[in-house]
Write a protein that holds these residues in place. Structure first.
Motif, PDB file in Angstrom:
ATOM      1  N   ALA A   1      -5.490  -0.150  -3.606  1.00 48.20           N
ATOM      2  CA  ALA A   1      -5.800   0.742  -4.720  1.00 48.20           C
ATOM      3  C   ALA A   1      -4.949   2.002  -4.709  1.00 48.20           C
ATOM      4  O   ALA A   1      -4.772   2.643  -5.751  1.00 48.20           O
ATOM      5  N   ASP A   2      -4.391   2.356  -3.538  1.00 46.31           N
ATOM      6  CA  ASP A   2      -3.570   3.572  -3.453  1.00 46.31           C
ATOM      7  C   ASP A   2      -2.087   3.315  -3.706  1.00 46.31           C
ATOM      8  O   ASP A   2      -1.264   4.227  -3.596  1.00 46.31           O
ATOM      9  N   ALA A   3      -1.723   2.083  -4.048  1.00 54.67           N
ATOM     10  CA  ALA A   3      -0.304   1.758  -4.252  1.00 54.67           C
ATOM     11  C   ALA A   3       0.263   2.521  -5.456  1.00 54.67           C
ATOM     12  O   ALA A   3      -0.397   2.653  -6.488  1.00 54.67           O
ATOM     13  N   GLN A   4       1.494   3.003  -5.293  1.00 52.26           N
ATOM     14  CA  GLN A   4       2.207   3.714  -6.349  1.00 52.26           C
ATOM     15  C   GLN A   4       3.602   3.103  -6.483  1.00 52.26           C
ATOM     16  O   GLN A   4       4.329   2.993  -5.490  1.00 52.26           O
ATOM     17  N   PHE A   5       3.964   2.723  -7.687  1.00 50.37           N
ATOM     18  CA  PHE A   5       5.226   2.034  -7.940  1.00 50.37           C
ATOM     19  C   PHE A   5       6.161   2.923  -8.764  1.00 50.37           C
ATOM     20  O   PHE A   5       5.723   3.653  -9.653  1.00 50.37           O
ATOM     21  N   ARG A   6       7.461   2.796  -8.480  1.00 53.35           N
ATOM     22  CA  ARG A   6       8.428   3.522  -9.296  1.00 53.35           C
ATOM     23  C   ARG A   6       9.814   2.918  -9.087  1.00 53.35           C
ATOM     24  O   ARG A   6      10.187   2.553  -7.977  1.00 53.35           O
ATOM     25  N   MET A   7      10.567   2.821 -10.170  1.00 53.27           N
ATOM     26  CA  MET A   7      11.976   2.421 -10.111  1.00 53.27           C
ATOM     27  C   MET A   7      12.799   3.618 -10.592  1.00 53.27           C
ATOM     28  O   MET A   7      13.075   3.747 -11.793  1.00 53.27           O
ATOM     29  N   PRO A   8      13.223   4.504  -9.696  1.00 49.34           N
ATOM     30  CA  PRO A   8      13.851   5.767 -10.104  1.00 49.34           C
ATOM     31  C   PRO A   8      15.369   5.715 -10.191  1.00 49.34           C
ATOM     32  O   PRO A   8      16.016   6.764 -10.280  1.00 49.34           O
ATOM     33  N   GLU A   9      15.941   4.512 -10.181  1.00 48.92           N
ATOM     34  CA  GLU A   9      17.402   4.415 -10.102  1.00 48.92           C
ATOM     35  C   GLU A   9      18.112   5.174 -11.216  1.00 48.92           C
ATOM     36  O   GLU A   9      19.197   5.736 -11.002  1.00 48.92           O
TER      37      GLU A   9
ATOM     38  N   PRO B   1       6.365  -8.536 -19.154  1.00 47.15           N
ATOM     39  CA  PRO B   1       7.002  -8.551 -20.471  1.00 47.15           C
ATOM     40  C   PRO B   1       8.169  -7.568 -20.547  1.00 47.15           C
ATOM     41  O   PRO B   1       8.161  -6.518 -19.881  1.00 47.15           O
ATOM     42  N   TRP B   2       9.143  -7.892 -21.371  1.00 53.21           N
ATOM     43  CA  TRP B   2      10.359  -7.078 -21.464  1.00 53.21           C
ATOM     44  C   TRP B   2      10.061  -5.612 -21.770  1.00 53.21           C
ATOM     45  O   TRP B   2      10.697  -4.718 -21.219  1.00 53.21           O
ATOM     46  N   ALA B   3       9.114  -5.358 -22.649  1.00 49.95           N
ATOM     47  CA  ALA B   3       8.836  -3.974 -23.022  1.00 49.95           C
ATOM     48  C   ALA B   3       8.423  -3.156 -21.802  1.00 49.95           C
ATOM     49  O   ALA B   3       8.833  -1.995 -21.651  1.00 49.95           O
ATOM     50  N   HIS B   4       7.642  -3.757 -20.919  1.00 49.18           N
ATOM     51  CA  HIS B   4       7.241  -3.059 -19.696  1.00 49.18           C
ATOM     52  C   HIS B   4       8.422  -2.919 -18.737  1.00 49.18           C
ATOM     53  O   HIS B   4       8.565  -1.888 -18.067  1.00 49.18           O
ATOM     54  N   ALA B   5       9.250  -3.956 -18.651  1.00 53.46           N
ATOM     55  CA  ALA B   5      10.424  -3.879 -17.777  1.00 53.46           C
ATOM     56  C   ALA B   5      11.346  -2.747 -18.210  1.00 53.46           C
ATOM     57  O   ALA B   5      11.812  -1.944 -17.381  1.00 53.46           O
ATOM     58  N   PHE B   6      11.627  -2.668 -19.498  1.00 49.97           N
ATOM     59  CA  PHE B   6      12.475  -1.584 -19.997  1.00 49.97           C
ATOM     60  C   PHE B   6      11.833  -0.221 -19.741  1.00 49.97           C
ATOM     61  O   PHE B   6      12.506   0.725 -19.333  1.00 49.97           O
TER      62      PHE B   6
ATOM     63  N   GLY C   1      11.694   5.537 -15.354  1.00 49.99           N
ATOM     64  CA  GLY C   1      11.614   5.796 -13.928  1.00 49.99           C
ATOM     65  C   GLY C   1      10.387   6.571 -13.516  1.00 49.99           C
ATOM     66  O   GLY C   1      10.417   7.341 -12.552  1.00 49.99           O
ATOM     67  N   GLU C   2       9.280   6.352 -14.215  1.00 51.82           N
ATOM     68  CA  GLU C   2       8.051   7.092 -13.931  1.00 51.82           C
ATOM     69  C   GLU C   2       7.156   6.316 -12.957  1.00 51.82           C
ATOM     70  O   GLU C   2       7.245   5.091 -12.832  1.00 51.82           O
TER      71      GLU C   2
ATOM     72  N   ARG D   1       0.853  -1.179   0.000  1.00 51.37           N
ATOM     73  CA  ARG D   1       0.000   0.000   0.000  1.00 51.37           C
ATOM     74  C   ARG D   1       0.893   1.235   0.000  1.00 51.37           C
ATOM     75  O   ARG D   1       2.018   1.201   0.473  1.00 51.37           O
ATOM     76  N   GLY D   2       0.392   2.324  -0.570  1.00 54.47           N
ATOM     77  CA  GLY D   2       1.201   3.532  -0.648  1.00 54.47           C
ATOM     78  C   GLY D   2       2.373   3.349  -1.600  1.00 54.47           C
ATOM     79  O   GLY D   2       2.310   2.593  -2.573  1.00 54.47           O
ATOM     80  N   TRP D   3       3.456   4.030  -1.289  1.00 59.88           N
ATOM     81  CA  TRP D   3       4.623   4.031  -2.173  1.00 59.88           C
ATOM     82  C   TRP D   3       5.442   2.742  -2.066  1.00 59.88           C
ATOM     83  O   TRP D   3       5.726   2.251  -0.982  1.00 59.88           O
ATOM     84  N   ALA D   4       5.805   2.206  -3.225  1.00 56.51           N
ATOM     85  CA  ALA D   4       6.772   1.111  -3.333  1.00 56.51           C
ATOM     86  C   ALA D   4       7.796   1.582  -4.355  1.00 56.51           C
ATOM     87  O   ALA D   4       7.595   1.442  -5.566  1.00 56.51           O
ATOM     88  N   VAL D   5       8.869   2.162  -3.875  1.00 57.57           N
ATOM     89  CA  VAL D   5       9.820   2.875  -4.731  1.00 57.57           C
ATOM     90  C   VAL D   5      11.185   2.207  -4.669  1.00 57.57           C
ATOM     91  O   VAL D   5      11.662   1.860  -3.586  1.00 57.57           O
ATOM     92  N   GLY D   6      11.817   2.056  -5.820  1.00 57.83           N
ATOM     93  CA  GLY D   6      13.190   1.553  -5.856  1.00 57.83           C
ATOM     94  C   GLY D   6      13.338   0.251  -5.100  1.00 57.83           C
ATOM     95  O   GLY D   6      12.709  -0.765  -5.415  1.00 57.83           O
ATOM     96  N   GLY D   7      14.174   0.280  -4.068  1.00 57.43           N
ATOM     97  CA  GLY D   7      14.398  -0.920  -3.267  1.00 57.43           C
ATOM     98  C   GLY D   7      13.147  -1.433  -2.600  1.00 57.43           C
ATOM     99  O   GLY D   7      13.027  -2.632  -2.317  1.00 57.43           O
TER     100      GLY D   7
END
Length: 256
Positions: free
Chosen positions: A125-133, A152-157, A163-164, A104-110
Motif C-alpha cells: 500500500a505504500d508503493a510509489q511509482f514514477r517515471m521521471p526520465e 492503456p496508451w493514454a495512461h502510458a503517455f 513524470g508525476e 514496496r516504497g519507491w519504484a522510480v525510473g529504472g
C-alpha cells in the motif's frame, strides 16, 4: 547459489526470492547491482530447483529508485541497446521462468522498469511509482515499450510525459499491478501466489510466457501458429498430469 554483494537470495521450496540489497542508496541501479541481477537471474533460469523468481527489496523505503545518477559509467553514457553488455531489463523479461515483482516504497525510473520486466507485479500500500526520465533528460527506453503493453496508451503517455508520482491504488486501477496489499502482508501474499505457481507444470508455464510475449502483438491467426517449444502437448509431464488427475494425487513434474 553464490553470494552477491548487492543481492540477498533466499530459496523457499521451489521459489527463489532475489532481494535488491543496497538500502543506503535506495537500491539505485549501479553497474554492479545490474551485473549481479543479470548473473543471478541467468543462473536461476538454468536451475531446476527453482521454478519461480520473486524480485523484492531489503529496504523498507524503496524497491529501487532507478539509475544511479551519481555514477558516471566508464566511457560515458551510451544508448541502452548499443552497449556491449546485456541489458538488465532484458535479462529479467526474457527469463523463461515466472517472475513476480514485490514492490514496496519507491519504484522510480529504472526501478519501475525492473518491476515492469517481471510477469506479475504486486504492490504494498505504500508503493510509489514514477517515471521521471523526461525531467532529467533520459529516455526510458525499456519503459516506453513496456508501459503501453501493460496499461492503456493514454495512461502510458501520461506517466511518461508528466513524470508525476502515483500510488499503489492508481497502479492497480490502470492495471500496472495486479494486487495491492497491506505493507506487512506483501511478502506473505506474494509467497502464497508464487508457491501456487511453482506447483504448476513447468513446460506449461514456459509455454504460456512465450505465447503471451511473442504472440500478443500478432494477429490471432498468426499467434496460434507459434510453436515456442518444447511442446507441453508432447511431453512426459502431460502424461503425468493426466495420470495424477485420474489417481487423485499431486503430479510429479519433471519438466520433460
Amino acid at each position: 547459489m553464490r553470494d552477491y554483494e548487492y543481492l540477498d537470495l533466499e530459496q523457499r521450496g521451489l521459489v527463489t526470492w532475489v532481494r535488491l540489497n543496497r538500502p543506503e542508496r535506495l537500491n539505485a541501479l549501479s553497474t554492479e547491482i545490474q551485473k549481479d541481477l543479470i548473473e543471478a537471474v541467468t543462473a536461476l533460469e538454468a536451475d531446476d530447483s527453482s521454478r519461480v523468481i520473486v524480485l523484492a527489496t531489503t529496504s523498507a523505503k524503496a524497491f529501487s529508485v532507478g539509475a544511479d545518477l551519481k555514477e558516471v559509467p566508464s566511457g560515458g553514457w551510451v544508448d541502452p541497446m548499443r552497449a556491449v553488455t546485456r541489458n538488465v531489463y532484458e535479462a529479467v523479461f526474457e527469463c523463461r521462468k515466472p517472475t513476480i515483482a514485490a514492490v514496496r516504497g519507491w519504484a522510480v525510473g529504472g526501478g519501475m522498469e525492473l518491476a515492469m520486466a517481471c510477469d506479475m507485479r504486486l504492490a504494498a500500500a505504500d508503493a510509489q511509482f514514477r517515471m521521471p526520465e523526461g525531467r532529467v533528460g533520459m529516455a526510458a527506453n525499456f519503459g516506453s515499450q513496456m508501459l503501453p503493453r501493460l496499461v492503456p496508451w493514454a495512461h502510458a503517455f501520461d506517466i511518461l510525459y508528466r513524470g508525476e508520482t502515483f500510488g499503489a491504488d492508481h497502479a492497480e486501477r490502470i492495471g500496472l499491478v495486479s494486487e495491492v496489499c497491506p505493507v506487512d502482508l506483501l511478502d506473505a501474499r506474494v509467497g502464497e501466489i508464487a508457491e501456487v505457481i511453482s506447483t504448476r507444470a513447468p513446460l506449461s508455464l514456459r509455454r504460456f510466457k512465450a505465447m503471451i510475449q511473442q504472440g500478443s502483438s500478432l494477429p490471432v491467426s498468426a499467434a496460434l501458429r507459434l510453436d515456442p517449444g518444447p511442446s507441453p502437448y508432447l511431453s512426459k509431464d502431460r502424461v503425468e498430469g493426466a495420470a495424477a488427475f485420474k489417481e487423485k494425487r499431486e503430479p510429479r513434474w519433471t519438466g520433460e
